[in-house]
Design a protein around this motif. Structure first.
Motif, PDB file in Angstrom:
ATOM      1  N   LYS A 253      -7.328  -6.444  -9.247  1.00 30.57           N
ATOM      2  CA  LYS A 253      -6.677  -7.194 -10.321  1.00 30.57           C
ATOM      3  C   LYS A 253      -6.589  -6.429 -11.634  1.00 30.57           C
ATOM      4  CE  LYS A 253      -7.837 -11.737  -8.448  1.00 30.57           C
ATOM      5  NZ  LYS A 253      -8.466 -13.036  -8.725  1.00 30.57           N
ATOM      6  N   GLY A 254      -6.959  -5.174 -11.633  1.00 31.03           N
ATOM      7  CA  GLY A 254      -6.904  -4.424 -12.880  1.00 31.03           C
ATOM      8  C   GLY A 254      -8.083  -4.753 -13.769  1.00 31.03           C
ATOM      9  N   ALA A 255      -8.069  -4.190 -14.958  1.00 31.57           N
ATOM     10  CA  ALA A 255      -9.170  -4.398 -15.898  1.00 31.57           C
ATOM     11  C   ALA A 255      -8.628  -4.399 -17.320  1.00 31.57           C
ATOM     12  CB  ALA A 255     -10.225  -3.299 -15.730  1.00 31.57           C
ATOM     13  N   PHE A 256      -9.342  -5.116 -18.182  1.00 28.34           N
ATOM     14  CA  PHE A 256      -8.985  -5.157 -19.607  1.00 28.34           C
ATOM     15  C   PHE A 256      -7.537  -5.622 -19.810  1.00 28.34           C
ATOM     16  CE2 PHE A 256     -11.866  -1.457 -18.955  1.00 28.34           C
ATOM     17  CZ  PHE A 256     -13.009  -2.066 -19.429  1.00 28.34           C
ATOM     18  N   LEU A 257      -7.104  -6.554 -18.935  1.00 28.08           N
ATOM     19  CA  LEU A 257      -5.760  -7.128 -19.028  1.00 28.08           C
ATOM     20  C   LEU A 257      -4.667  -6.070 -18.857  1.00 28.08           C
ATOM     21  CD1 LEU A 257      -6.264  -9.599 -22.021  1.00 28.08           C
ATOM     22  CD2 LEU A 257      -6.544 -10.036 -19.580  1.00 28.08           C
ATOM     23  N   ARG A 258      -4.989  -4.954 -18.230  1.00 27.95           N
ATOM     24  CA  ARG A 258      -4.011  -3.897 -18.010  1.00 27.95           C
ATOM     25  C   ARG A 258      -3.883  -3.643 -16.509  1.00 27.95           C
ATOM     26  NH1 ARG A 258      -4.939   0.912 -22.316  1.00 27.95           N
ATOM     27  NH2 ARG A 258      -2.712   1.176 -21.886  1.00 27.95           N
ATOM     28  N   SER A 259      -2.688  -3.415 -16.066  1.00 27.30           N
ATOM     29  CA  SER A 259      -2.437  -3.187 -14.648  1.00 27.30           C
ATOM     30  C   SER A 259      -2.374  -1.695 -14.359  1.00 27.30           C
ATOM     31  CB  SER A 259      -1.120  -3.850 -14.236  1.00 27.30           C
ATOM     32  OG  SER A 259      -1.181  -5.254 -14.432  1.00 27.30           O
ATOM     33  N   ASN A 260      -2.837  -1.330 -13.182  1.00 30.80           N
ATOM     34  CA  ASN A 260      -2.769   0.062 -12.765  1.00 30.80           C
ATOM     35  C   ASN A 260      -1.307   0.499 -12.650  1.00 30.80           C
ATOM     36  OD1 ASN A 260      -5.590   0.397 -12.490  1.00 30.80           O
ATOM     37  ND2 ASN A 260      -5.531  -0.648 -10.516  1.00 30.80           N
TER      38      ASN A 260
END
Length: 242
Positions: A152-159
């Motif tokens: 789900k990604g991290a820190f509201l940022r998508s891979n």
């Protein structure tokens, strides 16, 4: 003239509402107590896995029945050959500061591929050319903790695989981006332990096994609110203010 002892409709409604709200607050407090014991049991089980001697990694025929609840943070030992040309860097914030996790696939003798988080590197060591001493060739042994994929990604940022920007350790996405056979890649990764790498980088052993446990505070809060509400209602009732 004798005092009016009749119970007013407003009083009945107020008392019923107070009882319902109090019951809700008590239910929330009890739920938090149950969560507290669940969390303490979880922490104890995870701590036991972390401290246990390293065991074998789940075999490929077990991946279809992989149970995250019983497998995460298991202490694992495995061996294989690193595929350094498939290395990926994922952004990291650690006790050593901001930088990157070095994620390198490791192919085992049976052909299965395990993604290894070899550890942390600062921004000035993100280029593999600056840490060639830390890229062992041939068969290597790895000891570490089994971790779950982070899709789900991290820190509201998508891979962004196209540009090589990784913000989470999404095993399946990394495998696809690097052309690894999907049926051969494990659905988890391994955080390498603190065994030093030649040249000092990457730095392993930085896994944070932390489970926030505020359930006791929450339980006390809900129970206290229930007690205060009942105390206020009793005082107001005795003063005939409701």
């Amino acid at each position: 003239m004798p005092p009016d002892t009749r119970v007013r409709p407003r009083t009945v409604v107020t008392l019923l509402l107070a009882v319902l709200v109090t019951a809700g607050l008590l239910a929330l407090g009890t739920w938090q107590v149950k969560r507290l014991f669940w969390k303490l049991d979880l922490i104890a089980r995870v701590e036991a896995r972390v401290q246990a001697p390293p065991g074998a990694i789940p075999a490929p025929d077990e991946w279809s029945d992989f149970d995250p609840a019983t497998q995460e943070y298991r202490h694992i030992r495995l061996s294989g050959t690193f595929l350094h040309d498939k290395e990926v860097l994922a952004q990291a914030n650690t006790i050593l500061g901001p930088g990157f996790w070095v994620l390198t696939p490791l192919i085992q003798a049976d052909g299965s591929v395990i993604l290894i988080n070899r550890g942390f590197v600062p921004p000035d060591r993100r280029d593999p050319a600056t840490r060639t001493d830390g890229n062992p060739s041939g068969t290597v042994d790895v000891v570490g903790l089994l971790r779950l994929s982070e899709p789900k990604g991290a820190f509201l940022r998508s891979n962004d695989a196209a540009t090589g920007r990784w913000y989470s350790r999404d095993v399946q996405a990394i495998a696809e981006a690097k052309g690894l056979p999907a049926d051969k890649v494990a659905p988890f990764f391994i955080d390498a332990d603190k065994t030093p790498n030649p040249g000092g980088y990457p730095v392993g052993g930085l896994t944070q096994v932390v489970f926030p446990n505020n359930h006791l505070v929450y339980a006390i809060t809900w129970y206290s609110l229930a007690g205060m509400l009942m105390a206020v209602i009793i005082v107001l009732y005795r003063r005939r203010q409701i």
